[in-house]
Design an enzyme around this catalytic site. Sequence first.
Site, mmCIF file in Angstrom:
data_model
loop_
_atom_site.group_PDB
_atom_site.id
_atom_site.type_symbol
_atom_site.label_atom_id
_atom_site.label_comp_id
_atom_site.label_asym_id
_atom_site.label_seq_id
_atom_site.Cartn_x
_atom_site.Cartn_y
_atom_site.Cartn_z
ATOM 1 N N ASN A 278 0.840 -1.188 0.000
ATOM 2 C CA ASN A 278 0.000 0.000 0.000
ATOM 3 C C ASN A 278 0.885 1.252 0.000
ATOM 4 O O ASN A 278 1.633 1.452 0.951
ATOM 5 C CB ASN A 278 -0.903 0.006 1.242
ATOM 6 C CG ASN A 278 -1.886 1.164 1.214
ATOM 7 O OD1 ASN A 278 -2.069 1.800 0.184
ATOM 8 N ND2 ASN A 278 -2.511 1.452 2.349
ATOM 9 N N ASP A 305 10.126 2.068 2.523
ATOM 10 C CA ASP A 305 8.860 1.552 3.069
ATOM 11 C C ASP A 305 9.030 0.081 3.492
ATOM 12 O O ASP A 305 8.129 -0.738 3.314
ATOM 13 C CB ASP A 305 7.701 1.715 2.084
ATOM 14 C CG ASP A 305 6.340 1.550 2.768
ATOM 15 O OD1 ASP A 305 6.287 1.415 4.022
ATOM 16 O OD2 ASP A 305 5.326 1.533 2.051
ATOM 17 N N HIS A 309 6.545 -8.445 7.716
ATOM 18 C CA HIS A 309 5.348 -9.136 8.206
ATOM 19 C C HIS A 309 5.670 -10.595 8.460
ATOM 20 O O HIS A 309 6.464 -11.202 7.731
ATOM 21 C CB HIS A 309 4.211 -9.056 7.180
ATOM 22 C CG HIS A 309 3.586 -7.703 7.109
ATOM 23 N ND1 HIS A 309 2.855 -7.148 8.133
ATOM 24 C CD2 HIS A 309 3.600 -6.767 6.120
ATOM 25 C CE1 HIS A 309 2.436 -5.940 7.781
ATOM 26 N NE2 HIS A 309 2.885 -5.678 6.565
ATOM 27 N N GLY A 324 2.589 -4.785 2.430
ATOM 28 C CA GLY A 324 3.939 -4.390 2.825
ATOM 29 C C GLY A 324 4.994 -5.353 2.327
ATOM 30 O O GLY A 324 4.738 -6.544 2.138
HETATM 31 ZN ZN LIG Z 1 2.396 4.368 3.985
#
Ligand SMILES: [Zn+2]
Length: 427
Positions: A278, A305, A309, A324
């Site tokens: 995202n 970013d 996870h 992610g």
């Molecule tokens: Zn973000």
Amino acid sequence: MAADLLVAGGEVIDEVGRRRADVLVSEGAIKAVGERIEAPRGTRRLDAGGCFVTPGLVDLHTHLRQPGMEEAETVETGARAAALGGYTAVVAMPNTDPPIDSAGVAREVMGLGVGAACEVHPAGAITVGRRGEQLAPLAELAALGVRLFTDDGTGVQDARLMRRALEYASALGVTLAQHCEDADLAAGGHVHEGEWSSRLGLPGVPAEAEEVMVARDLALARLTGGRLHLLHLSTAGSVALVRAAKAEGSGVTAEAAPHHFTLTAELVRSYDPVFKVNPPLRTPADVAAVRAGLADGTLDAVATDHAPHLREAKEAPFDEAPPGMLGLETALPLTLRELRLPPRDALALLSWRPARIAGLADHGKPVLPGRPANLCVVDPRAKWVVSSEHLASRSRNTPYAGRSLTGRVRHTVLHGEPVVIDGEAQR
Ligand SMILES: [Zn+2]
């Protein structure tokens, strides 16, 4: 006291230029830069033959998951991954559990970063609990040294609240970093809305969900004079909006993530949640626009970013898996090779420009005597294959597993101490 160190035989590349030079480091600082330096007896030597010697990289956008999600990443493991990727400083995103919306949690993260393999600078939340309702104690956090504020993970939806936050930030001399996503337009979407969302029957997020907030915040920055940084821009429309704003003299800054200039929405046809992120992976035209934006200075920085996870979470069905991707250990080779920019321009996007945005005076500066010795030594020709099992991150969700990359970090020096030597972490 740090032992003297000689980084020998490399090519120094920084904001002032490129030159063959050895770099002598003593007591945490650069002592001399020049050809064939005779180092004092007992000096430790790091071979930099065939390598670029650059100011350490700075990541504006790292999720370290601590406190609260230590099974996925900790400050220690994330900082190690960062050092292996050539970073000497990262900005830790505040969407932890609890979030970094108070001085107490900010102090906790700062404390965890002491002795880590890179500097860890927490960003603060803009709103309490990142709920978008009430401003967080920005002044108290700024007094601790927090320079970037963001509700990343979500954007601040309320335009009036964002206006007030920008006014407040302007008075404090800090920067607001926005995750540009209109929650109503994006609701229920898991991939980019377009050809592949329709073919696969997955609900999409339109490019406009990002662009309407980019446009709104550029207007609010103009209205308030507040410093605005736009996180992970992913669409051609966003790049065009920022380009137009800068042409009118806006002081806005913006970043893009490597996955948004190397991967496209088509990858989701595997239904593999490793490609869920995202903002989502976009079209080839968006990828081209992000590349052009990085090349012409519309976009100021490459930010990872990095979003670790748990394996179980990423093995869930596509619509249930969290968005992610990992990024710290792959950003440098992707930026050096894929953008097809001169090396100095690529390194500017990873080091001195983000250092300036983050307000980190000890990073990104030219490699000159007297400067703190935060350095990245990268072999631009070394080839390696990404293996999710061999990454230092505690998580495994890299979209580049199996991909052959060119360019590998050889050494990283943090305040005069080698934290990575020949590709091996020392902390
Ligand atoms: Zn973000």
